[in-house]
Write a protein that holds these residues in place. Sequence first.
Motif, short mmCIF file in Angstrom:
data_model
loop_
_atom_site.label_atom_id
_atom_site.label_comp_id
_atom_site.label_asym_id
_atom_site.label_seq_id
_atom_site.Cartn_x
_atom_site.Cartn_y
_atom_site.Cartn_z
N LEU A 12 9.06 11.36 -3.05
CA LEU A 12 7.56 11.41 -3.56
C LEU A 12 6.60 10.43 -2.54
CD1 LEU A 12 7.69 12.25 -7.29
CD2 LEU A 12 7.88 13.65 -5.21
N VAL A 13 7.31 9.40 -2.03
CA VAL A 13 6.50 8.50 -1.16
C VAL A 13 6.67 8.75 0.33
CG1 VAL A 13 6.13 6.03 -0.73
CG2 VAL A 13 6.87 6.66 -2.87
N GLN A 14 5.38 8.94 0.62
CA GLN A 14 5.30 9.24 2.47
C GLN A 14 5.12 7.76 3.09
OE1 GLN A 14 1.87 11.68 3.46
NE2 GLN A 14 3.02 12.17 5.32
N HIS A 15 4.55 6.96 2.80
CA HIS A 15 4.34 5.83 3.23
C HIS A 15 4.36 4.59 2.47
CE1 HIS A 15 2.39 8.47 6.34
NE2 HIS A 15 3.12 7.88 7.35
N VAL A 16 5.09 3.29 3.08
CA VAL A 16 4.94 2.09 2.22
C VAL A 16 4.49 1.16 3.20
CG1 VAL A 16 6.29 0.18 0.96
CG2 VAL A 16 6.68 2.68 0.60
N ASP A 17 3.24 0.45 3.10
CA ASP A 17 2.62 -0.53 4.01
C ASP A 17 2.37 0.07 5.38
OD1 ASP A 17 1.88 -2.33 2.13
OD2 ASP A 17 4.36 -3.05 2.39
N GLY A 18 2.07 1.56 5.32
CA GLY A 18 1.92 2.25 6.62
C GLY A 18 3.29 2.69 7.30
N GLU B 142 0.95 -1.23 0.07
CA GLU B 142 -0.04 0.10 0.06
C GLU B 142 0.90 1.10 0.00
OE1 GLU B 142 -2.89 0.01 3.36
OE2 GLU B 142 -3.61 -1.97 2.77
N ILE B 143 0.51 2.03 -0.63
CA ILE B 143 1.68 3.28 -1.08
C ILE B 143 0.70 4.58 -1.09
CG2 ILE B 143 2.99 4.52 -2.80
CD1 ILE B 143 4.04 1.76 -2.05
N THR B 144 1.38 5.47 0.02
CA THR B 144 0.78 6.73 -0.03
C THR B 144 2.00 7.81 -0.14
OG1 THR B 144 -0.22 5.92 2.07
CG2 THR B 144 -0.08 8.35 1.99
N LEU B 145 1.40 8.60 -1.22
CA LEU B 145 2.50 9.63 -1.70
C LEU B 145 2.15 11.04 -0.89
CD1 LEU B 145 1.58 9.20 -5.57
CD2 LEU B 145 3.66 8.17 -4.10
N TYR B 146 3.32 11.87 -0.97
CA TYR B 146 3.13 13.18 -0.51
C TYR B 146 1.93 13.98 -1.29
CZ TYR B 146 6.93 12.58 2.95
OH TYR B 146 7.69 12.33 3.90
N PRO B 147 1.63 15.08 -1.09
CA PRO B 147 0.61 16.07 -1.79
C PRO B 147 1.52 16.38 -2.86
CG PRO B 147 0.18 16.44 0.50
CD PRO B 147 1.48 15.51 0.49
N LEU B 148 1.04 16.09 -4.21
CA LEU B 148 1.42 16.29 -5.52
C LEU B 148 0.58 17.24 -6.24
CD1 LEU B 148 3.07 13.22 -6.68
CD2 LEU B 148 3.92 14.73 -5.16
N SER B 149 1.35 18.18 -6.96
CA SER B 149 0.70 19.21 -7.78
C SER B 149 1.12 18.81 -9.42
CB SER B 149 1.19 20.65 -7.53
OG SER B 149 0.49 21.39 -8.49
N ILE B 150 0.42 18.63 -10.31
CA ILE B 150 0.50 17.99 -11.70
C ILE B 150 -0.15 19.23 -12.57
CG2 ILE B 150 0.30 16.40 -13.28
CD1 ILE B 150 0.04 14.18 -10.83
N ARG B 151 0.51 19.47 -13.49
CA ARG B 151 0.03 20.21 -14.64
C ARG B 151 0.73 20.00 -15.98
NH1 ARG B 151 2.94 23.97 -16.63
NH2 ARG B 151 4.93 24.80 -15.47
#
Length: 394
Positions: A83-89, A8-17
Amino acid sequence: MKVSLQSEITLYPLSIRKDKKNYIVEEPISGDFFELPEIGVDAIQRLEKGENLAAIEKALKEHYPEEEVDIIEFVEQLVELGLVQHVDGVQVHREKEKQAKSESGFLWIPQWMGRIFFNSLMNKVYLLLLVSNIFILILNPEFFPHYKDIFLFDSMVLNVLTYLLISLVLIVIHEFGHILAIRSQDLPAKLSIGNRLIFIVFETDLTQAWKLDPKKRNILYLAGMSIEQIILFLSFGFMLLFPNASFVGIVSIIVLDIFIKSIYQCCFYMKTDVYYVVENVTGCYNLMESGKVYLRSFLKKHRKSAKDHKEMFQDEWNLVRIYSVFYIIGVFLTLLLTFVYFIPQLYYMITTVYLNIMGAGDRAAFWDAIAFLVQTMLMLILLVYLARKKRREN
């Protein structure tokens, strides 16, 4: 930290354009920007929705059959980029936490001040000044800078100090142009000191310009040269109105310095302001790296065929070839400046100092020559220090 299809992957908030060719992804916490193709952005958006890796990989293979898809490798790259905040919590440790760039960076300069110098009207004025300065130089060839323009005084130390002081002031004004331009967009800027070749330079970090569309980014990149056009126009005006005034010598140094730096901006083997504009206009943000690979391939025993080159650079093939030509032209421009200005200046200084040390001048000239040698040694030490510092940072 191991990643699997069940992770389970949780990313940091990202802005994409969307950009010209690909997408610009911003990680607001660090202030870093990354360029990603559509398939990468698609994968990120699916991760943000909470889809599992196996489902994402399957979907990407269906939507992009011509692409090689390895979602685990992609996620591992995201981890390396921070860019990844959590991996498996579990919190992912980033090697270096950065403070957001927006917390500092000439924010004391109000946006309205930047807008005075950089708006739709002033951008046209800068272009008009550039054309005017070229015509003035063509109509008045005597204004064309000469290598002896820096030698105003009998004292070589005073000559060098005067030139360095004028050059330093012009560098600061150039960089302040960049700062005013980025503040006109209500974005922060950061100023640092470094060196290019033998020159000590100030460098404005325009990373936050990636928040803007390409057209606005060009204004930021050309801001320093735009301010220089005002100075050059005023300098030519003084030389026309007061040809015999005592301060014309100082004005000639200003013209010489801006002229050399303008030519230097066209040396595309370095990442100059003009280089960034070309990169920005074409949407090819690795022109220099691709150009070096292309040129280096011709030095190998087994040269790559045109077909191999096209496959390597894909749709950037023509851009890379054209850039490579300008890369070589930039090298010749540097050699031209060296033989027309730098070597004659160096020869004149060395000859004068040598004769003064050998007693050709008076006692004051002798000690001026000694002071010049000490001054030169200190400058070389500073350049070596800056070069080593830059190498350590890289």
